[in-house]
Design a protein around this motif. Structure first.
Motif, PDB file in Angstrom:
ATOM      1  N   GLY A   1       0.856  -1.093  -0.005  1.00  6.67           N
ATOM      2  CA  GLY A   1       0.202  -0.363   0.207  1.00  6.67           C
ATOM      3  C   GLY A   1       1.061   1.027  -0.333  1.00  6.67           C
ATOM      4  N   ARG A   2       0.363   2.432   0.193  1.00  5.54           N
ATOM      5  CA  ARG A   2       0.897   3.505   0.409  1.00  5.54           C
ATOM      6  C   ARG A   2       1.624   3.744   1.666  1.00  5.54           C
ATOM      7  NH1 ARG A   2      -2.287   8.777   3.640  1.00  5.54           N
ATOM      8  NH2 ARG A   2      -1.965   7.226   5.014  1.00  5.54           N
ATOM      9  N   ARG A   3       3.196   4.204   0.860  1.00  2.02           N
ATOM     10  CA  ARG A   3       4.249   4.651   1.932  1.00  2.02           C
ATOM     11  C   ARG A   3       4.488   5.414   2.535  1.00  2.02           C
ATOM     12  NH1 ARG A   3       6.318   2.898  -3.492  1.00  2.02           N
ATOM     13  NH2 ARG A   3       7.031   0.349  -3.445  1.00  2.02           N
ATOM     14  N   VAL A   4       4.373   5.439   3.522  1.00  2.90           N
ATOM     15  CA  VAL A   4       5.184   6.280   4.937  1.00  2.90           C
ATOM     16  C   VAL A   4       5.805   6.599   5.627  1.00  2.90           C
ATOM     17  CG1 VAL A   4       3.228   7.793   6.578  1.00  2.90           C
ATOM     18  CG2 VAL A   4       2.292   6.383   4.867  1.00  2.90           C
ATOM     19  N   ALA A   5       6.283   7.178   5.663  1.00  3.73           N
ATOM     20  CA  ALA A   5       7.435   7.583   6.684  1.00  3.73           C
ATOM     21  C   ALA A   5       7.439   8.835   8.137  1.00  3.73           C
ATOM     22  CB  ALA A   5       8.825   8.033   6.249  1.00  3.73           C
ATOM     23  N   ILE A   6       7.668   8.605   8.958  1.00  7.38           N
ATOM     24  CA  ILE A   6       7.480   9.619  10.363  1.00  7.38           C
ATOM     25  C   ILE A   6       8.385   9.174  10.629  1.00  7.38           C
ATOM     26  CG2 ILE A   6       6.524   9.361  12.382  1.00  7.38           C
ATOM     27  CD1 ILE A   6       3.722   7.372  11.806  1.00  7.38           C
ATOM     28  N   LEU A   7       9.162  10.482  10.230  1.00  2.11           N
ATOM     29  CA  LEU A   7      11.034  11.023  11.120  1.00  2.11           C
ATOM     30  C   LEU A   7      10.350  12.039  12.483  1.00  2.11           C
ATOM     31  CD1 LEU A   7      11.703  11.282   7.606  1.00  2.11           C
ATOM     32  CD2 LEU A   7      11.907   8.922   8.751  1.00  2.11           C
ATOM     33  N   GLY A   8      11.941  11.275  12.820  1.00  2.00           N
ATOM     34  CA  GLY A   8      12.225  12.340  14.142  1.00  2.00           C
ATOM     35  C   GLY A   8      13.404  13.130  14.032  1.00  2.00           C
ATOM     36  N   ASP A   9      14.250  13.967  14.898  1.00  2.00           N
ATOM     37  CA  ASP A   9      15.134  14.489  14.687  1.00  2.00           C
ATOM     38  C   ASP A   9      16.497  13.531  14.248  1.00  2.00           C
ATOM     39  OD1 ASP A   9      14.156  17.284  14.326  1.00  2.00           O
ATOM     40  OD2 ASP A   9      14.256  17.758  16.223  1.00  2.00           O
TER      41      ASP A   9
END
Length: 460
Positions: free
Chosen positions: A352-360
């Protein structure tokens, strides 16, 4: 099995032993201590002397201390020394001295712990193996690992890390490895070094502790590879390069139903192996592991077969299926190199959709803003559909992304975690990554909680 007698520990540390005790292990933490352990009262956030009575109550064989703690009997089983950390180092040095097997030391800006765990899995069945726990790779972790090492160990795998210049060489001299491997050199802890070349020289210092005619396993094709080679040459090491080229070469890493089917050439020998991960960077480190094990005298083909038993540790790129989501938990740490690898893993997964959730990404030095912004141009980013981010540094990546790819941004990870259910939708493939101190792992926890669905009760 006896690890240390009172007499042996006193001789190793120059301390004074009270009582005729024997220790079957060494511990620094009363939460995980086991009966028979020697408790080491280190000073860190808390003074370990405050926990000696508790350790003894839990069955510790004795305690390594610099004084008799309050509330502890003067006749309690103790090993009294002038300095506890220095005594732990001496105990580790003695543990290394009495061991006749081969020692493999691993360092690198990225992948030390996963590579150490790979090596341990790959050596299964080839002798008695001792390896560092978790990420025990610093000024107390290395001596603790050595102090815990049984005398009849055939292969020891020691992880060595650093935050500042001058830390690696003393730890390597303590471990005295026969083989030293560098996973890679990247912009991690850059603020303490000023330039990537300084990090390379510090990583290359691991070769200073090599035993005579030791082996240096170094990554090929880095901008700083020559610096690593120079460090190895200065130490008189035998050098083997690994990568897409070199004496240890990754020939193939083919995705196969959530795994990688790999082929490598190690010193002229073909080795096939499977990794239960989709991260191509893990395949490269596996080639380095096989090169290191070959240098240590292990059977490289058998090691290749055992690599299939390795799984990425929590927070370091493991792929897990949640209810309605596929999650890549890579929230333990981050720098531009490891984030690029994480994005490549995300881009390589089908679904499915590729989602990145990124922190510093932290400790990157003066160019940290530019480094965050530049991730918008990472080749794998073109395959990512949506990027959510948290933290003031990640704001610069957020602003650099095209509007269609720009998801939510928050001041901190806690704000994103509170909105976790709104960040993703069923069928998404989600990468969560950031430096540990960014606390982006709270988003991982929230996603897992969001994905939990009640189990319906059924009646017959």
């Amino acid at each position: 099995m006896t690890l240390w007698t009172a007499e042996e520990a006193a001789a190793a540390t120059g301390g004074r032993a009270q009582g005729d005790w024997t220790a079957t292990g060494v511990s620094i933490d009363t939460r995980t201590i086991r009966a028979g352990d020697l408790f080491v009262a280190l000073k860190d956030a808390r003074d370990g002397h405050d926990f000696v009575a508790q350790a003894l109550d839990k069955g510790a064989a004795a305690a390594l201390v610099s004084r008799v703690p309050q509330g502890v009997s003067p006749t309690a089983p103790l090993l009294i020394v002038p300095d506890v950390l220095a005594a732990l180092e001496s105990l580790g040095r003695a543990g290394r001295r009495r061991m006749a097997g081969k020692v493999i030391a691993i360092t690198g800006s990225v992948g030390k712990t996963s590579t150490k765990d790979m090596a341990r899995a790959a050596l299964t069945g080839q002798g008695r193996i001792h390896a560092a726990e978790a990420s025990y790779n610093n000024h107390w972790g290395v001596p603790l690992t050595l102090a815990r090492m049984p005398r009849h160990t055939d292969f020891a795998i020691i992880e060595i890390g650093m935050n500042h210049p001058g830390e690696i060489a003393p730890l390597s001299r303590l471990a005295r490895p026969h083989v030293a491997m560098i996973t890679t050199v990247a912009a991690a802890h850059l603020e303490a070094f000023g330039a990537i070349e300084g990090i390379a020289r510090e990583k290359g210092a691991i070769f200073q502790g090599l035993e005579p005619i030791g082996h240096a396993i170094i990554p090929e094709d880095l901008p700083v590879t020559q610096i690593l080679r120079d460090c190895a040459d200065e130490a008189g090491a035998l050098v083997m390069g690994f990568g897409r080229d070199g004496q240890a070469k990754l020939v193939q890493a083919k995705p196969d139903n959530g795994a990688l089917k790999c082929r490598a050439r190690i010193g002229g020998e073909t080795v096939d192996f499977t990794l239960h991960t989709t991260g191509a960077h893990f395949a490269m480190n596996a080639v380095g592991v096989l090169a290191a094990l070959a240098a240590a005298g292990a059977d490289v083909k058998e090691a290749g077969q055992r690599l299939g038993d390795w799984l990425p540790p929590k927070g370091r790129g493991a792929v897990e299926d949640l209810a309605g989501l596929r999650l890549i938990d890579d929230a333990y740490n981050a720098n531009p190199t490891s984030l690029s690898a994480g994005l490549a893993t995300l881009a390589g997964l089908q679904g499915g959709r590729r989602v990145a959730i990124l922190g510093d990404m932290l400790e990157l030095g003066a160019d940290e803003i530019a480094m965050h912004r530049a991730m918008a141009d990472d080749p794998a980013m073109a395959q990512v559909d949506l990027v959510h981010s948290a933290g003031p540094r990640m704001r610069h990546l957020h602003d650099a992304l095209p509007p269609a790819r720009r998801g939510a941004w928050a001041e901190n990870a806690a704000e994103l975690a509170a909105r976790a259910a709104d960040l993703v939708r069923p069928g998404d493939i989600v990468l969560v990554k950031g430096s540990k101190s960014s606390k982006i792992s709270t988003v991982v926890d929230a996603l897992r909680k969001t994905a939990q669905t009640p189990v319906s009760e059924t009646k017959e």
